[in-house]
Design a protein around this motif. Structure first.
Motif, PDB file in Angstrom:
ATOM      1  N   GLU A  75       5.427  -3.859   6.782  1.00  0.00           N
ATOM      2  CA  GLU A  75       4.002  -3.791   7.156  1.00  0.00           C
ATOM      3  C   GLU A  75       3.761  -2.956   8.404  1.00  0.00           C
ATOM      4  N   THR A  76       4.805  -2.715   9.204  1.00  0.00           N
ATOM      5  CA  THR A  76       4.642  -1.828  10.371  1.00  0.00           C
ATOM      6  C   THR A  76       4.562  -0.370   9.941  1.00  0.00           C
ATOM      7  N   GLU A  77       4.932  -0.073   8.686  1.00  0.00           N
ATOM      8  CA  GLU A  77       4.903   1.258   8.062  1.00  0.00           C
ATOM      9  C   GLU A  77       5.872   2.267   8.679  1.00  0.00           C
ATOM     10  N   ILE A  78       6.762   1.812   9.558  1.00  0.00           N
ATOM     11  CA  ILE A  78       7.843   2.697  10.038  1.00  0.00           C
ATOM     12  C   ILE A  78       8.737   3.099   8.860  1.00  0.00           C
ATOM     13  N   PRO A  79       9.152   2.138   7.984  1.00  0.00           N
ATOM     14  CA  PRO A  79       9.961   2.540   6.821  1.00  0.00           C
ATOM     15  C   PRO A  79       9.249   3.536   5.911  1.00  0.00           C
TER      16      PRO A  79
ATOM     17  N   GLN B  88      16.133   3.470  18.037  1.00  0.00           N
ATOM     18  CA  GLN B  88      16.608   3.389  19.419  1.00  0.00           C
ATOM     19  C   GLN B  88      15.413   3.010  20.293  1.00  0.00           C
ATOM     20  N   ALA B  89      15.340   1.743  20.690  1.00  0.00           N
ATOM     21  CA  ALA B  89      14.113   1.173  21.257  1.00  0.00           C
ATOM     22  C   ALA B  89      13.546   1.934  22.454  1.00  0.00           C
ATOM     23  N   MET B  90      14.369   2.311  23.422  1.00  0.00           N
ATOM     24  CA  MET B  90      13.841   2.936  24.640  1.00  0.00           C
ATOM     25  C   MET B  90      14.494   4.287  24.891  1.00  0.00           C
ATOM     26  N   PHE B  91      14.725   5.058  23.828  1.00  0.00           N
ATOM     27  CA  PHE B  91      15.472   6.310  23.976  1.00  0.00           C
ATOM     28  C   PHE B  91      14.650   7.367  24.712  1.00  0.00           C
ATOM     29  N   LEU B  92      13.465   7.695  24.204  1.00  0.00           N
ATOM     30  CA  LEU B  92      12.563   8.614  24.912  1.00  0.00           C
ATOM     31  C   LEU B  92      11.665   7.798  25.830  1.00  0.00           C
ATOM     32  N   PRO B  93      11.263   8.354  26.987  1.00  0.00           N
ATOM     33  CA  PRO B  93      10.412   7.592  27.909  1.00  0.00           C
ATOM     34  C   PRO B  93       9.079   7.238  27.276  1.00  0.00           C
TER      35      PRO B  93
ATOM     36  N   ASP C 115      -0.813   9.788   0.857  1.00  0.00           N
ATOM     37  CA  ASP C 115      -1.157   9.066   2.090  1.00  0.00           C
ATOM     38  C   ASP C 115      -1.634  10.048   3.142  1.00  0.00           C
ATOM     39  N   LEU C 116      -2.893   9.932   3.517  1.00  0.00           N
ATOM     40  CA  LEU C 116      -3.432  10.753   4.604  1.00  0.00           C
ATOM     41  C   LEU C 116      -3.463   9.981   5.917  1.00  0.00           C
ATOM     42  N   VAL C 117      -3.394   8.640   5.830  1.00  0.00           N
ATOM     43  CA  VAL C 117      -3.457   7.799   7.030  1.00  0.00           C
ATOM     44  C   VAL C 117      -2.367   6.732   6.964  1.00  0.00           C
ATOM     45  N   TYR C 118      -1.644   6.572   8.072  1.00  0.00           N
ATOM     46  CA  TYR C 118      -0.650   5.506   8.210  1.00  0.00           C
ATOM     47  C   TYR C 118      -1.089   4.610   9.370  1.00  0.00           C
ATOM     48  N   THR C 119      -0.929   3.306   9.219  1.00  0.00           N
ATOM     49  CA  THR C 119      -1.229   2.368  10.317  1.00  0.00           C
ATOM     50  C   THR C 119       0.091   1.736  10.750  1.00  0.00           C
ATOM     51  N   VAL C 120       0.555   2.077  11.943  1.00  0.00           N
ATOM     52  CA  VAL C 120       1.898   1.664  12.358  1.00  0.00           C
ATOM     53  C   VAL C 120       1.857   0.846  13.647  1.00  0.00           C
ATOM     54  N   SER C 121       2.929   0.113  13.845  1.00  0.00           N
ATOM     55  CA  SER C 121       3.107  -0.617  15.103  1.00  0.00           C
ATOM     56  C   SER C 121       4.578  -0.577  15.473  1.00  0.00           C
ATOM     57  N   ALA C 122       4.926   0.237  16.469  1.00  0.00           N
ATOM     58  CA  ALA C 122       6.313   0.310  16.932  1.00  0.00           C
ATOM     59  C   ALA C 122       6.711  -1.003  17.600  1.00  0.00           C
ATOM     60  N   HIS C 123       5.767  -1.610  18.315  1.00  0.00           N
ATOM     61  CA  HIS C 123       6.042  -2.882  18.994  1.00  0.00           C
ATOM     62  C   HIS C 123       6.422  -3.959  17.986  1.00  0.00           C
ATOM     63  N   GLU C 124       5.644  -4.076  16.909  1.00  0.00           N
ATOM     64  CA  GLU C 124       5.925  -5.086  15.893  1.00  0.00           C
ATOM     65  C   GLU C 124       7.176  -4.761  15.080  1.00  0.00           C
ATOM     66  N   TYR C 125       7.526  -3.479  15.011  1.00  0.00           N
ATOM     67  CA  TYR C 125       8.749  -3.106  14.303  1.00  0.00           C
ATOM     68  C   TYR C 125       9.955  -3.782  14.961  1.00  0.00           C
ATOM     69  N   TRP C 126       9.911  -3.842  16.305  1.00  0.00           N
ATOM     70  CA  TRP C 126      11.021  -4.483  17.023  1.00  0.00           C
ATOM     71  C   TRP C 126      10.862  -6.000  17.097  1.00  0.00           C
ATOM     72  N   GLN C 127       9.626  -6.496  17.284  1.00  0.00           N
ATOM     73  CA  GLN C 127       9.413  -7.925  17.507  1.00  0.00           C
ATOM     74  C   GLN C 127       9.255  -8.721  16.207  1.00  0.00           C
ATOM     75  N   GLN C 128       8.480  -8.156  15.262  1.00  0.00           N
ATOM     76  CA  GLN C 128       8.156  -8.809  13.987  1.00  0.00           C
ATOM     77  C   GLN C 128       7.615 -10.231  14.188  1.00  0.00           C
ATOM     78  N   ALA C 129       6.729 -10.355  15.189  1.00  0.00           N
ATOM     79  CA  ALA C 129       6.068 -11.639  15.431  1.00  0.00           C
ATOM     80  C   ALA C 129       4.872 -11.815  14.505  1.00  0.00           C
ATOM     81  N   LEU C 130       4.150 -10.706  14.217  1.00  0.00           N
ATOM     82  CA  LEU C 130       2.969 -10.758  13.348  1.00  0.00           C
ATOM     83  C   LEU C 130       3.236 -10.118  11.989  1.00  0.00           C
ATOM     84  N   LEU C 131       3.906  -8.967  12.005  1.00  0.00           N
ATOM     85  CA  LEU C 131       4.068  -8.160  10.791  1.00  0.00           C
ATOM     86  C   LEU C 131       5.530  -8.083  10.371  1.00  0.00           C
ATOM     87  N   THR C 132       5.745  -7.907   9.084  1.00  0.00           N
ATOM     88  CA  THR C 132       7.097  -7.647   8.596  1.00  0.00           C
ATOM     89  C   THR C 132       7.453  -6.193   8.889  1.00  0.00           C
ATOM     90  N   GLU C 133       8.716  -5.857   8.740  1.00  0.00           N
ATOM     91  CA  GLU C 133       9.155  -4.481   8.979  1.00  0.00           C
ATOM     92  C   GLU C 133       8.395  -3.505   8.084  1.00  0.00           C
TER      93      GLU C 133
END
Length: 743
Positions: free
Chosen positions: A387-391, A72-77, A367-385
């Motif tokens: 690679e954003t590590e949300i999954p 949900q892209a903009m659910f929490l502020p 895994d002790l460290v995750y590198t994520v991008s919520a922005h790229e999860y929605w846009q996928q301009a640079l990274l695949t879904e």
């Protein structure tokens, strides 16, 4: 399926037993025990909630990350320049079809807001600086600025100039329900988000007052959001958006601590630009590691957010890897992510090793460290879904709840099977003359084993003695240096004197939404914790048996009882599959199983006993310092605190804290032995219940018993199949194979 079928069998058995004893004037003790146990199991939740805490500073990306996980892209502020989530927000999914939010307000009856209101007005009492100038509320002092904002939000412009009694009589601008709970419902996520937004956002000082009229964030304790059933957040998982520093309000600060402590996993959220250091980041990590010591936390991971933010020319200029050319922004982001993972994983593991036992589960995490991008999860301009590590984070959540569910269902079905065995035992005619003789042997055996358990617990707790003593010695030699570092600011007292006053008003602790948390009591006792942490964690760890670990001693006691029962069963002429013997052996696990929860709840009090003892000793000096006004107020407050610490150290402050922790350990030992005595007495009563004539012929539950036997057998098959699958997966991982090309 196993769980729901088991619940159905238990309900049928319960109904039959109730009908059987409905008209009886007195119900035999054994039957009463059985009925109560059945009801408790029927009402038991399918899984205890698993809390995953997202713990980070303002703007770190906690809300954006939750939004991505729940799709949900903009659910929490999402934090802007001066806007952020103002309180703890819990997000979970349920069985309802609607989106729902419950907003819990500070209680007026319990004076939760009145206490804060009094402290806020004291904080805004004008003091004179050298030169006689009045303090500007917006001039560099975070404590004053936050106090002004809170009062203006609740009571309107000019509230900061009123005294406590006037504000107490004033009516808040926002609408406050008498129940102190606001419930919002909506059919769609976006609709609830719009309704919820004003309540959980803080607003900037220049925001228009008309919009601010419905904002009551200073009065909100916490918020619980329930989504419709979702595969993305399985039922039983609660994601918690936790502000990084606590709160000036005592009740909200207590909720903050308790929320951290009940999390079974903590993700420390830090954006890519702040992950390389800084005090705030280190404070978050330290607080998370403490949660492993005093709370339920088993996993700590670092989640680096906003990893898509990269200035390519600058990165290429500073890049030290010359062996492979980077052709694009995407390649640079992926390369940097891998470097950060390696570096931060190594650093975090070293930090965990210093504080936690060597075999702690947190150190075994893949895994002790995750590198994520919520922005790229929605846009996928640079990274695949992927690679954003949300999954990847979703998979972690799914695996955690599945493991917990498997553990709970195994325990649930086993307990239910034991209860059906007990029913058959009551209806059985098996009752040999020498049964009393053998159970009197069992009673003596239990008494001896309890004495041995008590000695084993004493030896286990004795491991804390030397590090505790050494910690006190180090604390006595370092408290002046530590206190000086807390009280002396490089920029002088400007912008600090009211913050220090806030520290004193809250007995040595100041928590703000904008500044790093200040805790003088924690700071001067930290040398003690540095010494005791690995040993303390070792005492309360679950896993490999060791003399210094508590739970293996309780498990050894349980196994010795079960072995003795099996031995008595053979000597007493019970058949190998005797219902009574099987039930009693299983019931020992059930009635002693509650000890682990009791121990985990007590350990927080034990761990915090050192700091709370010091805070209690220094309280009169904090109160004295908080009353100081006028010229050189800041220096005079510091002098009072320094003098108080010196005096208390000379009078044995650290030694008293040491004794307080010892006393708490002794109380835990007494609590464990009392509970063990009570539990085993119940078990022995059940064992003798038939011979004492406490039971009667019960309703025929043979069909339920057969059904439970099938379910119990199915449970064993599920466990065996899972073990085979794990073995096959391990084998395949060890086998040489070619990696498939990325599609």
């Amino acid at each position: 399926k196993l769980e729901s079928r088991t619940r159905r069998v238990l309900s049928n058995t319960y109904q039959k037993l109730l009908q059987c004893v409905f008209l009886d004037d007195s119900i035999p003790n054994g039957v009463k025990y059985l009925i109560n146990r059945l009801l408790a199991l029927i009402e038991k939740p399918s899984v205890d909630p698993i809390y995953i805490g997202l713990f980070g500073s303002t703007g770190a990306g906690k809300s954006s990350l939750i939004n991505a996980i729940i799709q949900q892209a903009m659910f929490l502020p999402v934090s802007g320049e001066s806007i952020c989530t103002s309180c703890i927000v819990q997000v979970s999914s349920g069985c309802c079809e609607q989106y729902e939010a419950k907003i819990y307000l500070l209680s007026d009856q319990a004076s939760e807001w009145k206490e804060e209101l009094k402290n806020l007005t004291k904080l805004l009492h004008r003091t004179e600086e050298p030169g006689g100038e009045a303090v500007d509320p917006w001039d560099g002092d975070g404590a004053v600025e936050e106090a002004v904002r809170k009062l203006q939000v609740v009571y309107g412009a000019g509230a900061e100039r009123k005294d406590y009694e006037d504000l107490l009589r004033a009516k808040p601008k926002g609408k406050i329900p008498t129940s102190r709970v606001i419930t919002l419902k909506a059919e769609e996520a976006g609709e609830l988000s719009v309704k919820l937004d004003p309540y959980i956002r803080t607003q900037g000082r220049d925001e228009d007052q008309e919009a601010a009229e419905i904002r009551i964030w200073p009065l909100i304790k916490h918020v619980e959001v329930t989504l419709p059933r979702s595969a993305l957040i399985p039922e039983g998982v609660v994601l918690v958006d936790i502000p990084g520093t606590g709160d000036f309000n005592s009740k909200r600060d207590e909720v903050w601590k308790k929320t951290i402590d009940k999390c079974s996993a903590i993700w420390v959220i830090s954006d890519i630009e702040r992950v390389s250091g800084g005090r705030a980041h280190e404070d978050l990590l330290n607080e998370s590691i403490k949660a492993c010591q005093r709370g339920f936390c088993r996993d700590v991971a670092l989640v680096v957010t906003k990893t898509d933010k990269l200035h390519l020319p600058e990165y290429l200029r500073e890049r030290k890897l010359g062996n492979q050319a980077v052709q694009s922004q995407r390649e640079a982001v992926l390369e940097r992510n891998e470097i950060i993972k390696q570096q931060r994983s190594r650093n975090l593991k070293e930090k965990l090793k210093r504080k936690l036992p060597a075999d702690c589960k947190a150190l075994e995490a893949s895994d002790l460290v995750y590198t994520v991008s919520a922005h790229e999860y929605w846009q996928q301009a640079l990274l695949t879904e992927e690679e954003t590590e949300i999954p990847k984070l979703r998979e972690y959540i799914r695996k955690r709840i599945l493991d917990e569910k498997r553990r709970m269902v195994t325990k649930y079905v086993t307990e239910a099977f034991g209860l059906l065995l007990l029913t058959d035992s009551f209806n059985s005619t098996e009752n040999l003359p020498n049964e009393h003789l053998h159970f009197s042997d069992l009673r003596r055996f239990v008494e001896e084993r309890i004495e041995l358990l008590e000695k084993a617990i004493e030896q286990c707790f004795a491991h804390i003695e030397w590090p505790l003593q050494e910690g006190v010695r180090v604390a006595r030699t370092s408290y002046r240096r530590i206190l000086g570092a807390c009280l002396v600011r490089s920029k002088g007292n400007q912008g600090f004197h009211q913050t220090l006053k806030a520290v004193c008003l809250k007995n040595g602790i100041y928590a703000s939404r904008t500044l790093a948390r200040i805790d003088l009591n924690q700071a001067i006792t930290q040398p003690i914790y540095d010494q005791i942490d690995p040993v303390f964690g070792g005492i309360f760890r679950a896993g490999k048996p060791a003399d210094s670990a508590l739970m293996p001693h309780i498990d050894a006691f349980k196994h010795s009882l079960q072995e003795k029962l099996a031995e008595i069963g053979i000597r007493n002429g019970w058949k190998c599959d005797s219902y009574k013997k099987s039930f009693l052996i299983q019931e020992i696990s059930a009635i002693l199983g509650g000890l682990e929860g009791y121990i985990l709840r007590r350990k927080r009090r034990i761990y915090e006993s050192v700091t709370s003892s010091v805070q209690n000793d220094l309280k009169p000096y904090y109160e004295e310092a908080a009353q100081i006004t006028g010229k050189r107020a800041c220096e005079r407050m510091k002098d009072v605190i320094r003098r108080g610490v010196e005096r208390q150290v000379a009078e044995g402050m650290f030694e008293r804290a040491q004794e307080r922790m010892r006393h708490q350990f002794q109380q835990l030992k007494s609590g464990i032995t009392e509970k063990v005595k009570g539990s085993t007495a119940t078990m022995l009563t059940l064992a003798l219940s038939q011979g004492d004539g406490l039971c009667k012929e019960l309703a025929d539950v043979s069909s339920e018993h057969k059904e439970m036997e099938k379910l119990h057998r199915s449970l064993r098959e599920v466990a065996e199949n899972a073990q085979l699958r794990r073995g096959m997966q391990d084998f395949l991982r060890m086998s040489p194979s070619k990696a498939s090309p990325r599609t």
